[in-house]
Design a protein around this motif. Structure first.
Motif, short mmCIF file in Angstrom:
data_model
loop_
_atom_site.label_atom_id
_atom_site.label_comp_id
_atom_site.label_asym_id
_atom_site.label_seq_id
_atom_site.Cartn_x
_atom_site.Cartn_y
_atom_site.Cartn_z
N LEU A 74 0.83 -1.19 0.00
CA LEU A 74 0.00 0.00 0.00
C LEU A 74 0.87 1.25 0.00
O LEU A 74 1.92 1.29 0.65
N ASP A 75 0.41 2.26 -0.71
CA ASP A 75 1.03 3.58 -0.64
C ASP A 75 0.38 4.31 0.52
O ASP A 75 -0.64 5.01 0.36
N ILE A 76 0.94 4.14 1.72
CA ILE A 76 0.28 4.62 2.93
C ILE A 76 0.14 6.14 2.93
O ILE A 76 -0.89 6.68 3.35
N GLN A 77 1.17 6.85 2.47
CA GLN A 77 1.07 8.31 2.48
C GLN A 77 -0.02 8.80 1.52
O GLN A 77 -0.73 9.77 1.83
N LYS A 78 -0.19 8.12 0.40
CA LYS A 78 -1.27 8.48 -0.51
C LYS A 78 -2.62 8.20 0.13
O LYS A 78 -3.56 9.00 0.01
N ILE A 79 -2.73 7.06 0.82
CA ILE A 79 -3.98 6.72 1.52
C ILE A 79 -4.27 7.73 2.62
O ILE A 79 -5.40 8.20 2.78
N ARG A 80 -3.25 8.09 3.39
CA ARG A 80 -3.45 9.04 4.48
C ARG A 80 -3.95 10.39 3.96
O ARG A 80 -4.70 11.09 4.65
N ALA A 81 -3.54 10.73 2.77
CA ALA A 81 -3.99 12.00 2.18
C ALA A 81 -5.49 11.99 1.90
O ALA A 81 -6.10 13.06 1.73
N ASP A 82 -6.10 10.81 1.85
CA ASP A 82 -7.54 10.70 1.65
C ASP A 82 -8.33 11.08 2.90
O ASP A 82 -9.55 11.27 2.82
N PHE A 83 -7.67 11.15 4.05
CA PHE A 83 -8.34 11.34 5.34
C PHE A 83 -7.96 12.70 5.92
O PHE A 83 -6.90 12.84 6.54
N PHE A 125 -5.32 5.98 17.19
CA PHE A 125 -5.32 4.54 17.43
C PHE A 125 -6.58 4.10 18.17
O PHE A 125 -6.54 3.20 19.01
N ASP A 126 -7.71 4.74 17.85
CA ASP A 126 -8.99 4.32 18.44
C ASP A 126 -9.93 3.84 17.36
O ASP A 126 -11.14 4.10 17.39
N ASN A 127 -9.39 3.12 16.39
CA ASN A 127 -10.18 2.64 15.26
C ASN A 127 -11.20 1.59 15.65
O ASN A 127 -12.19 1.39 14.94
N GLY A 128 -10.96 0.90 16.77
CA GLY A 128 -11.95 -0.07 17.24
C GLY A 128 -13.25 0.59 17.67
O GLY A 128 -14.30 -0.04 17.65
N ASN A 135 -4.68 -6.50 0.96
CA ASN A 135 -3.68 -5.47 1.26
C ASN A 135 -3.87 -4.92 2.67
O ASN A 135 -2.90 -4.69 3.40
N ILE A 136 -5.13 -4.69 3.03
CA ILE A 136 -5.43 -4.18 4.36
C ILE A 136 -4.95 -5.15 5.43
O ILE A 136 -4.29 -4.77 6.40
N GLN A 137 -5.27 -6.43 5.26
CA GLN A 137 -4.88 -7.43 6.25
C GLN A 137 -3.36 -7.54 6.37
O GLN A 137 -2.82 -7.62 7.48
N GLU A 138 -2.68 -7.52 5.24
CA GLU A 138 -1.22 -7.64 5.27
C GLU A 138 -0.58 -6.48 6.03
O GLU A 138 0.30 -6.67 6.87
N HIS A 139 -1.03 -5.28 5.72
CA HIS A 139 -0.47 -4.10 6.38
C HIS A 139 -0.79 -4.10 7.88
O HIS A 139 0.09 -3.81 8.71
N ASN A 169 -2.71 3.64 9.33
CA ASN A 169 -1.71 3.89 10.38
C ASN A 169 -0.33 3.42 9.94
O ASN A 169 -0.19 2.65 8.99
N THR A 170 0.70 3.89 10.66
CA THR A 170 2.08 3.61 10.28
C THR A 170 2.91 3.14 11.47
O THR A 170 2.54 3.36 12.62
#
Length: 404
Positions: free
Chosen positions: A2-11, A26-29, A298-302, A384-385
């Motif tokens: 995943l291009d995490i920085q590109k994804i983070r730019a979506d949020f 870190f309160d995604n639950g 991809n989500i699960q792997e990351h 997250n990173t």
């Protein structure tokens, strides 16, 4: 990858500061953050097609109805339901569970048994307790071990011809443990019991295949998977949904009303009384599209990488204990530090921009099992990173030093 920085730019929210520090969420639950495409879709609905659905012949009503039902179809495909009418829109997981328990009030008899697990959120305990009090059925609990895993031998021993319902979560919100639900469903069906799976914590991380699982009901919330709050889904097998009575009376769920008798609409409308959260239902489909475009593999792997890294880093802290150490876990780390209340840690690291959840996480029986008041829960998402994990670990170390 995943291009995490590109994804983070979506949020948009991830670029802000909290207490003068970069936000580490870190309160995604509890709830996930929303990408701009979801935020824009909410605005687009109200700007362009806002109207009530299923009732109007005018153009806006038809456009809104089409968009709402297209979203229902997206959910059907996403969870692989056999029929679109097996997908019910709800305000969330809690509502879906209560809808089912209300229906079983006309089915259960005194002496029947309902099995819940020791890992459940209060939303999958209290409605069943209320049901048992109303019907005279008996609530029994599948126990857990020190690793936070359900004890399957005990589950097997609890099953009998008296068992009418088995209900467990797919993934524990408090510990991140992934339950062996396929085994549970198969065993429950062997004694004729219906099975409800609480998938609220699972759907952000994986795609449930309800036909492969063969569950009778599967419930989840949209806001934990990048969708709007006040949205959820109850999947139910057609035969069960036809068997259960309506949960609420009102408009939309009727076929014909007279003062002498009312007949009910066909599925799914039988369970969707009143004006729903139309914008939310439509935009839940947008969120599902967004997640599928990223790809759940991809989500699960990351997230597995984040879980492994966070576990390793946190265990470097002397006196830190992680709760929920079973082999199969989602990206949740629930922990405490000896002699320090979790609330105190959470309050201090909030000042450093770190958002975690502290407390019993609406899972008090789990905390009672471990004899603790609660935990510090860090729950990770695909945006997250590892660098954020480092910031959290440094903050926890600083809080420990201040509180020791």
């Amino acid at each position: 990858m995943l291009d995490i920085q590109k994804i983070r730019a979506d949020f948009p929210i991830l670029s802000q500061t909290v207490n003068g520090k970069p936000l580490v969420y870190f309160d995604n639950g509890a709830t996930s953050q929303k990408p701009q495409i979801v935020i824009d879709a909410i605005e687009k609905y109200y700007q362009e097609i806002n109207a009530n659905i299923h009732r109007g012949v005018h153009t806006l009503s038809q456009l809104a109805t089409d968009a709402y039902e297209i979203s229902r179809g997206k959910v059907q495909q996403h969870i692989n339901a056999k029929f679109t009418h097996e997908v019910l829109f709800t305000p969330g997981t809690t509502h879906g569970i209560n809808l089912v328990t209300n229906g079983f009030a006309s089915i259960l008899k005194p002496g029947d048994e309902v099995l819940v697990s020791a890992l459940e959120h209060h939303s999958n305990i209290v409605p069943w307790q209320m049901l048992c009090e109303k019907t005279g059925a008996v609530l029994k609990v599948i126990p857990m071990n020190e690793d936070g895993e359900l004890i399957m031998d005990a589950f097997d021993a609890l099953l009998s011809e008296k068992t009418k319902v088995v209900t467990v979560n797919h993934i524990s919100n408090a510990l991140g443990i992934i339950n062996p639900i396929k085994y549970i469903i198969e065993k429950a069906h062997a004694v004729g019991a219906a099975v409800l799976i609480d998938g609220a914590q699972a759907v952000p991380h994986l795609k449930p295949d309800v036909q492969d699982l063969d569950c009778d009901f599967y419930v989840f919330s949209g806001h934990k998977m990048c969708g709007p709050t006040g949205t959820g889904i109850l999947y139910g097998k057609e035969a069960w949904l036809n068997k259960l009575p309506p949960y609420q009376g009102g408009g939309e769920m009727i076929k014909e009303v007279t003062f002498e008798k009312t007949t009910y609409a066909d599925l799914p409308h039988k369970f969707e009384a009143g004006t729903p959260n139309i914008a939310g239902g439509i935009v839940l489909g947008t969120a599902i599209d967004y997640l599928n475009n990223i790809g759940f593999d991809n989500i699960q792997e990351h997230e597995e990488e984040l879980l492994e890294y966070a576990t390793k880093r946190l265990l470097e802290i002397e006196g830190l204990r992680i709760y929920g150490t079973g082999k199969n876990k989602a990206s949740v780390v629930s922990f405490n530090i000896d002699g320090i209340h979790p609330y105190d840690i959470g309050s201090i690291i909030d000042k450093l921009g770190i958002a975690v959840r502290t407390g019993h996480h609406c899972a008090q029986p789990i905390m009672n099992f471990f004899c603790i008041p609660g935990t510090i829960r860090a729950s990770f998402s695909f945006y997250n990173t590892k660098e954020e994990i480092d910031l959290m670990v440094d903050a926890v170390k600083k809080a420990k030093t201040m509180l020791s």
